[in-house]
Write an enzyme that holds these catalytic residues in place. Structure first.
Site, PDB file in Angstrom:
ATOM      1  N   VAL A  16       0.818  -1.217   0.000  1.00  0.00           N
ATOM      2  CA  VAL A  16       0.000   0.000   0.000  1.00  0.00           C
ATOM      3  C   VAL A  16       0.851   1.265   0.000  1.00  0.00           C
ATOM      4  O   VAL A  16       0.309   2.371  -0.013  1.00  0.00           O
ATOM      5  CB  VAL A  16      -0.986   0.042   1.191  1.00  0.00           C
ATOM      6  N   GLY A  17       2.164   1.109   0.054  1.00  0.00           N
ATOM      7  CA  GLY A  17       3.040   2.270  -0.012  1.00  0.00           C
ATOM      8  C   GLY A  17       3.604   2.718   1.314  1.00  0.00           C
ATOM      9  O   GLY A  17       3.951   3.887   1.478  1.00  0.00           O
ATOM     10  N   LYS A  18       3.745   1.800   2.286  1.00  0.00           N
ATOM     11  CA  LYS A  18       4.296   2.166   3.592  1.00  0.00           C
ATOM     12  C   LYS A  18       5.697   2.753   3.482  1.00  0.00           C
ATOM     13  O   LYS A  18       6.027   3.718   4.164  1.00  0.00           O
ATOM     14  CB  LYS A  18       4.369   0.947   4.523  1.00  0.00           C
ATOM     15  N   VAL A  20       7.198   4.240   0.936  1.00  0.00           N
ATOM     16  CA  VAL A  20       7.199   5.572   0.330  1.00  0.00           C
ATOM     17  C   VAL A  20       6.765   6.612   1.354  1.00  0.00           C
ATOM     18  O   VAL A  20       7.377   7.685   1.482  1.00  0.00           O
ATOM     19  CB  VAL A  20       6.281   5.603  -0.910  1.00  0.00           C
ATOM     20  N   LYS A  35      13.271  -0.077  10.529  1.00  0.00           N
ATOM     21  CA  LYS A  35      12.423  -1.196  10.103  1.00  0.00           C
ATOM     22  C   LYS A  35      12.854  -2.385  10.953  1.00  0.00           C
ATOM     23  O   LYS A  35      13.833  -3.060  10.643  1.00  0.00           O
ATOM     24  CB  LYS A  35      12.630  -1.485   8.616  1.00  0.00           C
ATOM     25  N   SER A  39      11.379  -8.864   6.048  1.00  0.00           N
ATOM     26  CA  SER A  39      11.210 -10.165   5.393  1.00  0.00           C
ATOM     27  C   SER A  39      11.505  -9.999   3.903  1.00  0.00           C
ATOM     28  O   SER A  39      10.763  -9.313   3.196  1.00  0.00           O
ATOM     29  CB  SER A  39       9.787 -10.695   5.588  1.00  0.00           C
ATOM     30  N   ARG A  49      16.151   0.699   0.527  1.00  0.00           N
ATOM     31  CA  ARG A  49      15.381   1.526  -0.405  1.00  0.00           C
ATOM     32  C   ARG A  49      15.274   2.966   0.109  1.00  0.00           C
ATOM     33  O   ARG A  49      15.384   3.922  -0.666  1.00  0.00           O
ATOM     34  CB  ARG A  49      13.996   0.931  -0.607  1.00  0.00           C
ATOM     35  N   THR A 103       6.500  -0.869  10.063  1.00  0.00           N
ATOM     36  CA  THR A 103       6.204  -2.250  10.426  1.00  0.00           C
ATOM     37  C   THR A 103       6.404  -3.197   9.254  1.00  0.00           C
ATOM     38  O   THR A 103       6.516  -2.794   8.101  1.00  0.00           O
ATOM     39  CB  THR A 103       4.761  -2.396  10.920  1.00  0.00           C
ATOM     40  N   PRO A 186      -0.639  11.212  -4.540  1.00  0.00           N
ATOM     41  CA  PRO A 186      -0.807  10.631  -5.873  1.00  0.00           C
ATOM     42  C   PRO A 186       0.407   9.808  -6.258  1.00  0.00           C
ATOM     43  O   PRO A 186       1.478   9.932  -5.635  1.00  0.00           O
ATOM     44  CB  PRO A 186      -0.935  11.883  -6.762  1.00  0.00           C
TER      45      PRO A 186
END
Length: 211
Positions: A16-18, A20, A35, A39, A49, A103, A186
């Site tokens: 879902v874009g966590k 970003v 983090k 995994s 990233r 998470t 967006p």
């Protein structure tokens, strides 16, 4: 003097874009990133990233407590690596400045077979910023996630919706979920540090997240 913002970024679902949103917050707040459970290590994992996307020095991130090989649920990834995740190793970093904790997956993802992600979030005691998709399917996933957080008395700062703007979902989520939509992000193409900076300025998150 404002208290430094420390929060947990959790998603309503996979992809879902966590990361970003976490990168957006790390850059905008000047925060450290952590983090705790990763995994799947392709591309250096989410920590790699964020470092690459923002061009951060390594000291801006805390090392993962667990770096698991397979890109599957943490409990199974740990078992495949011959491990059992120990919640005692997941204590927050000794840092009193701005901190963004991302998470591993959604709220009810198991870290072990008797310990869910949401159980660990409750132990941390930090408020949650919930990341959700903007479009079809988000109402069910987001409202269920908010219900799970409310049942455990975990504070929620608000929602960030990722994807093309939707004409009704933000209003419905605020009305039924009882929390504000703090930002609608967006798709960014290309995804870059400069693009995130522009979105940070437009989003108003700096005002929303200050205590």
């Amino acid at each position: 003097m404002n208290t430094p913002v420390q929060l947990v970024v959790c998603g309503t679902d996979t992809d879902v874009g966590k990361t970003v949103v976490s990168a957006l917050l790390v850059q905008g707040l000047g925060a450290q990133y952590w983090k705790p459970v990763q995994s799947g290590m392709e591309g250096g994992g989410d920590t790699g990233r964020v470092l690459q996307l923002l061009g951060l020095p390594p000291e801006r991130v805390w090392p993962e407590a667990y770096r698991l090989t397979a890109p599957v649920s943490p409990h199974w990834a740990a078992e495949r690596d011959g491990l059992s995740l120990d919640p005692a190793r997941l204590g927050l970093p000794p840092w009193d400045g701005p901190l963004v904790v991302e998470t591993a997956g959604g709220l009810l993802v198991p870290l072990r077979r008797n310990w869910l992600q949401i159980d660990q979030i409750a132990v941390w005691g930090l408020p949650v910023l919930l990341v959700a998709r903007s479009g079809l399917g988000t109402l069910n996933h987001t409202l269920l996630s908010l219900e799970a957080l409310e049942r455990r008395s975990i504070p929620v700062l608000g929602l960030v919706l990722n994807g093309d703007p939707h004409p009704d979902n933000p209003r419905t989520l605020e009305a039924l979920g009882g929390v504000p939509v703090l930002a609608e992000l967006p798709p960014l193409a290309p995804l870059s540090r400069e693009g995130l900076e522009r979105q940070w300025q437009r989003s108003g998150l700096a005002r929303s997240l200050q205590p």
